[in-house]
Scaffold this motif. Structure first.
Motif, PDB file in Angstrom:
ATOM      1  N   ILE A   1       7.236  31.494  31.998  1.00  0.00           N
ATOM      2  CA  ILE A   1       7.466  32.076  33.522  1.00  0.00           C
ATOM      3  C   ILE A   1       6.207  31.667  33.919  1.00  0.00           C
ATOM      4  O   ILE A   1       6.482  31.249  35.266  1.00  0.00           O
ATOM      5  CB  ILE A   1       7.654  33.472  33.213  1.00  0.00           C
TER       6      ILE A   1
ATOM      7  N   ASN B   1      14.865  43.025  39.452  1.00  0.00           N
ATOM      8  CA  ASN B   1      15.880  43.782  38.098  1.00  0.00           C
ATOM      9  C   ASN B   1      14.928  43.984  37.022  1.00  0.00           C
ATOM     10  O   ASN B   1      14.866  43.526  35.984  1.00  0.00           O
ATOM     11  CB  ASN B   1      16.652  42.371  37.672  1.00  0.00           C
TER      12      ASN B   1
ATOM     13  N   VAL C   1      12.514  35.773  40.937  1.00  0.00           N
ATOM     14  CA  VAL C   1      13.253  34.849  41.796  1.00  0.00           C
ATOM     15  C   VAL C   1      12.379  34.324  43.010  1.00  0.00           C
ATOM     16  O   VAL C   1      11.873  35.523  43.737  1.00  0.00           O
ATOM     17  CB  VAL C   1      14.505  35.702  42.278  1.00  0.00           C
TER      18      VAL C   1
ATOM     19  N   ARG D   1      10.661  39.576  28.563  1.00  0.00           N
ATOM     20  CA  ARG D   1      12.084  40.069  28.625  1.00  0.00           C
ATOM     21  C   ARG D   1      11.673  41.346  29.857  1.00  0.00           C
ATOM     22  O   ARG D   1      10.811  41.776  30.337  1.00  0.00           O
ATOM     23  CB  ARG D   1      12.684  40.717  27.632  1.00  0.00           C
TER      24      ARG D   1
ATOM     25  N   ASP E   1      13.304  39.644  36.089  1.00  0.00           N
ATOM     26  CA  ASP E   1      13.820  38.216  36.598  1.00  0.00           C
ATOM     27  C   ASP E   1      12.710  37.611  37.703  1.00  0.00           C
ATOM     28  O   ASP E   1      12.308  38.563  38.493  1.00  0.00           O
ATOM     29  CB  ASP E   1      15.234  38.114  37.467  1.00  0.00           C
TER      30      ASP E   1
END
Length: 444
Positions: free
Chosen positions: A392, A164, A158, A153, A156
């Motif tokens: 991820i 973020n 990208v 957590r 992000d």
């Protein structure tokens, strides 16, 4: 053998070695604190002697834990550059705070070792409390990063770029509390059973004076009191872990139980071998509905199976055996502690020696507890494969491309074997040359 497997072997071996000393450093420091408290409550210097001798053992263990932990930290950067690129931006906070936790532990351990006899009883407890606090905090903070790898957590990803970032959200990831409490509870349990194992060995071997028998019986009862409490706690926390896995990493739970079909009233499979073609565990004992109950609180709860996921995202199915070994050892240790306390209750007004068969089992309890820790960590890390950061980053994306890892693996395994033998020899010679009988005579 490819680089990914070699990197995993080197790092896994390093963690397996370090975890021995890290676990005992957490578990035994709690026992030292409890012994100091008992010294005041019972006004019995035998507990102070237990605390001092256990502290000397911790000091020896810490001498190996520090360099082995440093090796692990360096290996994170050398073997997993792709992983560290993300970690450095997202979850560096617990690593930074852990330095202060270690400083707290080392500072107050030094105070206690060199000045315990000159401290008041209250200050002795205060100093040992901060030693135990620092050791426990270190374990919690490092576990935080491990938990984040399971339930990432706070960021992000990208187009391969970390954005973020929210460090507090990363720290407060969904599996952190359950995982850290399980690690700390099992470390406390292991430390207690290792010390019980030592006391049981002394009583089993015999040849002791009545004064020495009394001393070792106190060490045994104190260790098994904490051992029983922590084994109950660890089993209860294991239930919370099953719920967490069901909610956040269901493929890991399915692999642990060899569950292939998504179903309600899912069975708990004990031992056996998961067979993907048969779609079930071969040779195991199944308890109908138990897995659903553990994961959801109801036997009607639906548990997802491995067939819901692409096969290249399945963890290795041998994690089912690791999970069973871990749970089996925990249950055996709980059973040994219960048997001991039942016998103690009926013999509490006598000085009859404990049965040899029970002492033999308790001698084995320390090594068994350590095996349980090792299999638990291997299960936890291997059960996340093929991911380094679950969902991820795959392990293949995190590993180094450097060569000569095979030679590096051989060198480090050799180093760890030498250090393990040397640590055992130092422990053996130190306590043989400083027997407890001398300390007990000076107290008489």
């Amino acid at each position: 053998m490819d680089n990914v497997m070699l990197a995993r072997m080197i790092f896994g071996t390093s963690i397996a070695f370090h975890i021995i000393f890290a676990t005992l450093g957490v578990g035994i420091t709690l026992m030292i604190l409890v012994a100091e408290i008992m010294r005041i409550i019972r006004k019995d210097e035998d507990y102070g002697t237990l605390a001092k001798r256990w502290t000397k053992g911790v000091a020896i263990l810490l001498g190996v834990a520090i360099p082995s932990g440093t090796i692990v930290a360096v290996m994170l950067s050398l073997l997993w550059p792709g992983f560290m690129e993300i970690v450095g931006q997202v979850i560096a906070l617990p690593f930074q705070v852990e330095i202060f936790a270690f400083f707290l532990e080392a500072l107050f351990l030094s105070i206690y070792i060199y000045a315990a006899d000159r401290l008041s009883p209250t200050m002795r407890i205060v100093s040992v409390f901060f030693v135990a606090l620092g050791a426990t905090a270190s374990a919690v903070l490092i576990t935080n990063a491990h938990a984040w790898m399971n339930t990432p957590r706070g960021f992000d990803l990208v187009n391969g770029q970390v954005t973020n970032v929210n460090p507090l959200a990363a720290v407060n990831n969904p599996s952190f509390y359950v995982t850290s409490l399980h690690v700390v509870g099992s470390a406390y349990m292991t430390g207690a059973f290792v010390l019980a194992s030592v006391a049981a060995y002394k009583l089993f071997r015999g040849g002791l004076t009545e004064r020495e028998v009394t001393y070792h019986r106190k060490g045994l009862t104190l260790s098994l009191a904490i051992g029983l409490i922590m084994s109950v706690y660890t089993m209860n926390n294991g239930h919370d872990t099953a719920i967490m896995l069901h909610e956040h990493i269901p493929v890991k739970l399915a692999a642990a139980e060899g569950l292939f079909e998504t179903q309600a009233n899912a069975p708990l499979a004990i031992m056996g071998t998961p067979d993907p073609e048969a779609g079930r565990v071969i040779g195991g004992i199944e308890i109908p509905g138990m897995l659903s109950w553990l994961a959801t609180g109801s036997t009607d709860g639906v548990v997802r199976g491995l067939y819901d996921y692409p096969q290249d995202e399945w963890p290795p199915l041998f994690v089912h055996t690791l999970f069973n070994v871990m749970v089996g050892i925990g249950s055996a240790l709980f059973g040994l502690a219960v048997i001991f306390w039942v016998l103690w209750f009926f013999r509490r007004k006598t000085k009859k020696p404990y049965p040899k068969w029970l002492l033999a089992g308790l001698v084995a309890s320390g090594p068994l507890a350590m095996i349980g820790i090792e299999t638990g960590w291997i299960f936890s890390c291997t059960g996340r494969q093929p991911w380094t950061i679950y969902g991820i980053q795959r392990t293949s994306e995190a590993a180094t491309n450097s060569g000569n890892l095979g030679m590096l693996f051989f060198l480090f395994v050799s180093l760890y074997l030498v250090l393990l033998v040397l640590t055992g020899l130092v422990m053996h010679y130190f306590f043989n040359r400083n027997p407890v009988s001398k300390e007990l005579q000076t107290m008489s």
